[in-house]
Design a protein around this motif. Structure first.
Motif, PDB file in Angstrom:
ATOM      1  N   ALA A 170       0.854  -1.199   0.000  1.00  0.00           N
ATOM      2  CA  ALA A 170       0.000   0.000   0.000  1.00  0.00           C
ATOM      3  C   ALA A 170       0.893   1.254   0.000  1.00  0.00           C
ATOM      4  O   ALA A 170       2.035   1.209   0.449  1.00  0.00           O
ATOM      5  N   PRO A 171       0.378   2.369  -0.461  1.00  0.00           N
ATOM      6  CA  PRO A 171       1.157   3.611  -0.477  1.00  0.00           C
ATOM      7  C   PRO A 171       1.619   4.021   0.923  1.00  0.00           C
ATOM      8  O   PRO A 171       1.087   3.552   1.937  1.00  0.00           O
ATOM      9  N   CYS A 172       2.588   4.929   0.967  1.00  0.00           N
ATOM     10  CA  CYS A 172       3.212   5.317   2.233  1.00  0.00           C
ATOM     11  C   CYS A 172       2.251   5.992   3.208  1.00  0.00           C
ATOM     12  O   CYS A 172       2.547   6.093   4.394  1.00  0.00           O
ATOM     13  N   GLU A 173       1.098   6.452   2.759  1.00  0.00           N
ATOM     14  CA  GLU A 173       0.115   7.074   3.652  1.00  0.00           C
ATOM     15  C   GLU A 173      -0.604   6.045   4.515  1.00  0.00           C
ATOM     16  O   GLU A 173      -1.386   6.394   5.385  1.00  0.00           O
ATOM     17  N   TYR A 174      -0.368   4.771   4.261  1.00  0.00           N
ATOM     18  CA  TYR A 174      -1.044   3.693   4.971  1.00  0.00           C
ATOM     19  C   TYR A 174      -0.114   3.052   5.997  1.00  0.00           C
ATOM     20  O   TYR A 174       1.096   3.047   5.842  1.00  0.00           O
TER      21      TYR A 174
END
Length: 169
Positions: free
Chosen positions: A105-109
């Protein structure tokens, strides 16, 4: 209070919408309580990836699991999920592992993956139990954790396996 549901790759949420210290510790406490009911004093390993704040969360999660009567070892540096899985599987006294990662998942997760004693994913029954045991309260006392390098032994094993394969070919 957030409702936490595990998917096929554990639980994950955006860091600005659900993935926070409290929810991670709620999961750790639920899993630790279940592991303790199956063998208090057994070992649980905790690993984490390089996402923002994961090391501190891993240590705090380990302390919460230790408060359930478990021996907890937290990686002393970021490690890949397969490394934690290998470490869990290598230790006969280990009942499972907790990995702070959101995988691809992207780094915001951020996320949590719960591993079984064989290093593989926990069975659906265990995950369902964790979801049901997640509560709003956390233990007042925290346990102590040990820190250990999980990566070096795994890398040594992989190099040894590779050398063995080259010699046998």
């Amino acid at each position: 209070m957030a409702i936490i549901r595990f998917g096929s790759h554990g639980w994950r949420a955006r860091q600005d919408s659900g993935f926070d210290r409290r929810n991670v510790l709620r999961i750790a406490y639920a899993a630790g309580s279940i592991w303790a009911s199956r063998g208090e004093g057994a070992t649980v390993l905790v690993g984490y990836d390089v996402r923002l704040g994961c090391e501190q969360l891993a240590v705090a999660a380990g302390e919460v699991i230790a408060s359930c009567g478990m021996q907890v070892v937290v990686s002393d540096g970021a490690c890949p999920t397969p490394t934690l899985a290998w470490q869990v599987a290598q230790r006969p006294v280990c009942v499972g592992g907790l990995m702070l990662t959101a995988g691809d998942a992207p780094c915001e997760y951020g996320g949590v993956v719960v591993l079984g004693a064989d290093g593989g994913p926990m069975d659906e029954g265990f995950v369902d139990l964790v979801e049901r045991k997640i509560a709003g309260r956390l233990p007042a006392q925290r346990g102590e954790v040990q820190r250990e390098d999980f990566v070096a032994a795994h890398m040594h094993h992989l190099v040894w396996q590779t050398d063995t394969q080259l010699v046998c070919s």
